[in-house]
Design an enzyme around this catalytic site. Structure first.
Site, PDB file in Angstrom:
ATOM      1  N   LYS A 490      50.180  50.157  46.272  1.00 45.89           N
ATOM      2  CA  LYS A 490      50.911  48.967  45.841  1.00 45.89           C
ATOM      3  C   LYS A 490      49.943  47.929  45.267  1.00 45.89           C
ATOM      4  O   LYS A 490      48.734  48.024  45.504  1.00 45.89           O
ATOM      5  CB  LYS A 490      51.662  48.386  47.031  1.00 45.89           C
ATOM      6  CG  LYS A 490      50.726  47.992  48.175  1.00 45.89           C
ATOM      7  CD  LYS A 490      51.484  47.678  49.458  1.00 45.89           C
ATOM      8  CE  LYS A 490      50.514  47.327  50.572  1.00 45.89           C
ATOM      9  NZ  LYS A 490      51.141  47.271  51.882  1.00 45.89           N
ATOM     10  N   ARG A 586      59.883  41.611  59.590  1.00 43.51           N
ATOM     11  CA  ARG A 586      59.839  41.381  58.151  1.00 43.51           C
ATOM     12  C   ARG A 586      61.036  42.108  57.545  1.00 43.51           C
ATOM     13  O   ARG A 586      61.993  41.489  57.149  1.00 43.51           O
ATOM     14  CB  ARG A 586      58.491  41.889  57.605  1.00 43.51           C
ATOM     15  CG  ARG A 586      58.257  41.587  56.157  1.00 43.51           C
ATOM     16  CD  ARG A 586      56.826  41.889  55.750  1.00 43.51           C
ATOM     17  NE  ARG A 586      56.485  43.306  55.830  1.00 43.51           N
ATOM     18  CZ  ARG A 586      55.295  43.809  55.463  1.00 43.51           C
ATOM     19  NH1 ARG A 586      54.340  43.009  55.012  1.00 43.51           N
ATOM     20  NH2 ARG A 586      55.057  45.088  55.546  1.00 43.51           N
ATOM     21  N   TYR A 714      34.625  19.581  35.959  1.00 41.01           N
ATOM     22  CA  TYR A 714      35.795  18.711  36.112  1.00 41.01           C
ATOM     23  C   TYR A 714      35.687  17.788  37.315  1.00 41.01           C
ATOM     24  O   TYR A 714      35.128  18.163  38.353  1.00 41.01           O
ATOM     25  CB  TYR A 714      37.059  19.557  36.283  1.00 41.01           C
ATOM     26  CG  TYR A 714      37.548  20.173  34.997  1.00 41.01           C
ATOM     27  CD1 TYR A 714      37.917  19.369  33.909  1.00 41.01           C
ATOM     28  CD2 TYR A 714      37.677  21.558  34.873  1.00 41.01           C
ATOM     29  CE1 TYR A 714      38.376  19.954  32.731  1.00 41.01           C
ATOM     30  CE2 TYR A 714      38.137  22.140  33.709  1.00 41.01           C
ATOM     31  CZ  TYR A 714      38.477  21.331  32.639  1.00 41.01           C
ATOM     32  OH  TYR A 714      38.925  21.891  31.487  1.00 41.01           O
ATOM     33  N   MET A 763      39.193  27.172  34.692  1.00 41.01           N
ATOM     34  CA  MET A 763      40.148  28.249  34.473  1.00 41.01           C
ATOM     35  C   MET A 763      39.456  29.565  34.110  1.00 41.01           C
ATOM     36  O   MET A 763      39.766  30.619  34.657  1.00 41.01           O
ATOM     37  CB  MET A 763      41.149  27.855  33.379  1.00 41.01           C
ATOM     38  CG  MET A 763      42.273  28.856  33.221  1.00 41.01           C
ATOM     39  SD  MET A 763      43.364  28.450  31.857  1.00 41.01           S
ATOM     40  CE  MET A 763      44.208  27.007  32.462  1.00 41.01           C
TER      41      MET A 763
HETATM   42  C1  LIG Z   1      50.440  47.716  52.885  1.00 41.05           C
HETATM   43  C2  LIG Z   1      51.039  48.514  53.925  1.00 41.05           C
HETATM   44  C3  LIG Z   1      50.273  49.431  54.672  1.00 41.05           C
HETATM   45  C4  LIG Z   1      48.783  49.564  54.552  1.00 41.05           C
HETATM   46  O1  LIG Z   1      48.160  48.553  55.294  1.00 41.05           O
HETATM   47  P1  LIG Z   1      46.577  48.415  55.379  1.00 41.05           P
HETATM   48  O2  LIG Z   1      46.339  47.335  56.345  1.00 41.05           O
HETATM   49  O3  LIG Z   1      46.124  48.052  54.010  1.00 41.05           O
HETATM   50  O4  LIG Z   1      46.071  49.731  55.805  1.00 41.05           O
HETATM   51  C5  LIG Z   1      50.935  50.258  55.557  1.00 41.05           C
HETATM   52  N1  LIG Z   1      52.273  50.169  55.730  1.00 41.05           N
HETATM   53  C6  LIG Z   1      53.031  49.275  55.060  1.00 41.05           C
HETATM   54  C7  LIG Z   1      54.479  49.227  55.305  1.00 41.05           C
HETATM   55  C8  LIG Z   1      52.438  48.414  54.140  1.00 41.05           C
HETATM   56  O5  LIG Z   1      53.183  47.526  53.496  1.00 41.05           O
END
Ligand SMILES: *Cc1c(COP(=O)(O)O)cnc(C)c1O
Length: 819
Positions: A490, A586, A714, A763
């Protein structure tokens, strides 16, 4: 070449089946490198991470008919592979090594064996270049110096070669004894003795002793006698030697002095009682040492001084890695412009063939130099290699390859010289192609690489693919044999480039990938990723796309499942992944949702729950251990209840990277690896075992002298309380360089020295204090990397490495490399 009968007597294998075998031309150990099935014998080797026996069905289907195996039921093998010639041996790797040793014994040419802690590959490449005017050299491709690499290297020996140069690397006792009979060097070079690989040995002495076993029968061993430990060991074993030294005038080659002059090093030396002077085109210490090894060999061969100088002048740095670079019009370049021989070409073509993305594969290739074959045979082989690797377009550059252009089928263009090519070069002729640029040094292909490169603002994120694989394998060693591995790619693979990383993971056969959004999954599919992909946050409007691209949704709520099942096609099966909330709060189902969930699933039997999972809220911190355990036990009971109701087996998983380290007993059926792959060990306890993957680099745009009392940047925040020298570097918050690094909080590395930020981050730029340091425009500044770690930088601004990694803007060009 080898007959199957010979193979049997060399390996002392038990013959399981014998059916009209063909002569063996290729030794195959990696199913992905198959090119000529009919002439190949496959050695099924069991490694730490993989087992070659798994690939028999596939290789048999592709036409391989000779196999060396360690295991298998005889009747079963005969039934499954009726046309295969099969030998059973104790150990396939040893069998391969015996074959290579047998092959080596057919030749009586001089062979130089090289070992040592550093510089093996460079000394080998340089020597081969230095000696090629009079020798036809066969050498290890790249750094093929392992238990597996050495046999494959030596197998290349052909009758017309006049000199072999092979390197050998070991990491534990006992290994060199196996390599010695394969290389059987007549001359040796021991480059140096450093600390690398110390962990495999009880002492440095033992390491030296082990490595020296390569040279037990050499006529002469070349080494630098300033390495005391090495020198003593050689003397004790009375190996006939040629020494060079900066300290001992009695050495065969005594280095009186070395001095730097511009980009060259002047060497004053005494050899055979005469004092002489030479120049080499390098100034760094490692290159000087490597060049001195080469000089020792050249002097020993009796080459005249003027000739030696002439050849040394033409040496170039060896690119130790193959880089993949973004280029114009959506193209990618694999830059391999150091040398061009057949073995190196095969490796580079493999790399090209193993990139899964769609789009054309193009090879830009110069004349090949120094092969043992006739021109006609050589270019027939090149054409065959290119054809077998599924290359779409060939661009041949040079008089010889152009002369043999009729051997190349398909789309092929030829140019007499690099200049001709560049004069006719039109950027619009190349679009979405993966282009291998492979040329012998004299062809100056770096100009071609420049023509293809996008204009960049000097900031790059270098991604070390070998480090990534190292980290992947590290986590794999922690897994039980049947635990599956899902890798999180991701957020642009944590900033490292999604499909390049996904591609590597596919090559290394992980089981699952996970992305956050459907678009990310679609991009992976469009680039040829075929692994199963879980999408963690699919929105209902993206469901059609999700199905079209065979992506598998995470389902965490009833309404979402309801939306998913409304527009399913009949008779098609759909895989989903159920997220359970065990305490992260979550996303995810809670036990109260279960009845409704089961009812809905029961109505839609085409929907299959492929896996069920939950996420730990505090796996990285020991103070949350009790809570993590509670989450795990909640998950276990919820997942069991679910499986009982579904009446089929569902993959269960809860561990992220930190969890894999902390709770190995709860791997369940699968784990989800994230940040660890990218080089950060989230619990902090095993950071040493991982290798840093990314280096963010930028360049110095200008250096300024600031008078006392002036301010920088700045809001006039940077104050020169005394006169200062500052450097402006080409990275700012729009590149993802956090503004919290302003005013001395952050540091960058220039020439190994830490330089604090002065003033606010802008920037696109920021300023650093380089007072008293040697810094000039064009110098490289390292923003983070192995020597300036993400962990440290994250601490400085009160965040976590995840944020620093994923913040690197997509406008920063990614460069991928293997060592
Ligand atoms: C991002 C994520 C992981 C991986 O977590 P790390 O701490 O980077 O190993 C595992 N499970 C879910 C659901 C995640 O969103």
């Amino acid at each position: 070449m080898l007959t199957f009968q010979q193979l049997q007597s060399i390996t002392q294998g038990k013959e399981v089946q014998f059916v009209r075998p063909l002569p063996i031309v290729h030794l195959l150990t990696d199913s992905r490198k198959l090119s000529q099935p009919a002439g190949s014998v496959f050695f099924a080797i069991q490694g730490k991470y993989n087992d070659g026996h798994k690939y028999l069905p596939q290789l048999y289907a592709q036409g391989v008919r000779a196999f060396v195996l360690e295991q298998g039921d005889l009747e079963e093998l005969k039934r499954l592979y009726p046309e295969a010639n099969i030998l059973l041996v104790e150990n396939s790797l040893e069998a391969l090594q015996r074959v290579a040793a047998w092959h080596r014994a057919q030749f009586s040419i001089p062979v130089i064996g090289i070992t040592g802690s550093n510089g093996k590959t460079i000394v080998k490449e340089w020597l081969s270049q230095l000696l090629s005017p009079e020798e036809l050299v066969v050498k290890s491709p790249r750094s093929y110096n392992s238990q597996l690499g050495v046999p494959l290297s030596v197998w290349q020996l052909q009758p017309n070669h006049t000199l072999g140069i092979f390197e050998a690397g070991i990491s534990q006792p006992g290994e060199m004894e196996k390599l010695q009979p394969i290389i059987r060097p007549t001359l040796g070079i021991f480059t140096n003795i450093g600390t690398a690989h110390d962990e495999g040995f009880t002492s440095r002495e033992q390491k030296v002793q082990e490595k020296l076993k390569l040279f037990k029968d050499v006529e002469r061993l070349f080494y630098c006698s300033d390495y005391k430990l090495l020198h003593q060991a050689v003397l004790l074993q009375s190996i006939n030697s040629f020494t060079w030294s900066r300290q001992h005038p009695e050495a065969n080659l005594y280095i009186n002095a070395t001095t730097t002059a511009g980009h060259r090093t002047i060497i004053v030396y005494t050899f055979g009682g005469e004092k002489q002077r030479l120049a080499i085109p390098f100034t760094d210490e490692a290159s000087v040492e490597n060049a001195l090894h080469c000089l020792a060999i050249l002097l020993h061969r009796g080459l005249p001084l003027s000739e030696i100088q002439d050849r040394l002048d033409r040496l170039h740095p060896v690119a130790m890695r193959l880089e993949m670079k973004e280029a114009i019009n959506g193209c990618y370049l694999i830059d391999d412009t150091y040398n061009n021989d057949l073995a190196g070409l095969a490796i580079a073509l493999d790399l090209l063939a193993n990139q899964p993305q769609r789009g054309k594969r193009t090879v830009i290739l110069s004349d090949l130099l120094e092969s043992g074959l006739s021109e006609a045979a050589l270019y027939s082989q090149v054409a065959l290699l290119i054809q077998n690797r599924g290359i779409d377009k060939v661009i041949g550059i040079g008089p010889t390859i152009s002369h043999h252009q009729l051997k190349f089928s398909g789309e092929a263009l030829f140019y007499g010289s690099t200049r001709d090519f560049l004069q006719q070069f039109k950027a619009e002729d190349f679009r979405n192609e993966l282009i291998l640029v492979k040329g012998a040094r004299v062809f100056g292909f770096e100009k071609i690489v420049q023509a293809f490169q996008q204009k960049v603002h000097g900031t790059v994120l270098e991604v070390n693919l070998d480090a990534l694989v190292h980290n992947l394998n590290y986590y794999r060693t922690k897994l039980a044999p049947d635990t599956r591995l899902m890798v999180m790619v991701k957020a642009f693979a944590y900033g490292s480039g999604s499909f390049e990383v996904a591609n590597l993971l596919q090559f290394h056969r992980v089981d699952y990938l996970a992305v956050a959004y459907v678009d990310e999954g679609v991009a992976l599919r469009e680039n040829g990723i075929t692994l199963p992909i879980m999408v963690m946050n699919p929105s209902p409007d993206s469901f059609p796309k999700l199905r079209q691209y065979s992506l598998e949704p995470e389902i965490y709520a009833l309404e979402q499942l309801q939306a998913f099942v409304t527009s399913l096609e009949p008779d098609v099966k759909y895989k989903i992944h159920l997220k359970l909330d065990t305490g992260m709060h979550r996303l995810g189902f809670v036990p109260e949702d279960f009845e409704a969930l089961f009812a809905l699933l029961a109505q839609h039997p085409q929907v299959q729950v492929a896996s069920t999972f939950s996420h730990l809220a505090g796996a990285d911190e020991a103070i949350h251990n009790d809570f993590s355990q509670l989450q795990i036990s909640r998950f276990r009971s919820m997942a069991t209840a679910l499986e009982e109701r579904l009446k089929y087996k569902v993959i269960k998983h809860i561990l992220n990277s930190a969890g894999i380290v902390r709770f190995p007993e709860h791997q369940l059926d699968m784990v989800r690896l994230g940040i660890g792959l990218y080089g950060v060990e989230a619990t902090g306890s095993e950071q040493e075992a991982l290798r840093p993957v990314s280096t963010l680099k930028t360049t110095v745009s200008q250096v300024k002298s600031i008078k006392q009392g002036e301010t920088v940047g700045y809001s006039r925040k940077g104050i020169a309380d005394v006169a200062k020298t500052t450097a402006t570097i080409a990275i700012g918050y729009a590149d993802g360089y956090d503004r919290r690094f302003s005013n001395g909080v952050g540091e960058v590395l220039i020439n190994g020295q830490r330089c604090p930020l002065i003033g606010n981050v802008c920037m696109d730029m920021c300023m650093i204090d380089v007072t008293g340091l040697q810094v000039k425009a064009g110098d490289t500044a390292i923003v983070f990397g192995p020597e300036l770690t993400l962990v440290e930088l994250a601490q400085r601004i009160g965040t976590i490495p995840y944020e620093l990694l994923t913040n690197v803007s997509t406008r920063v060009k990614r460069v991928f490399y293997s060592e």
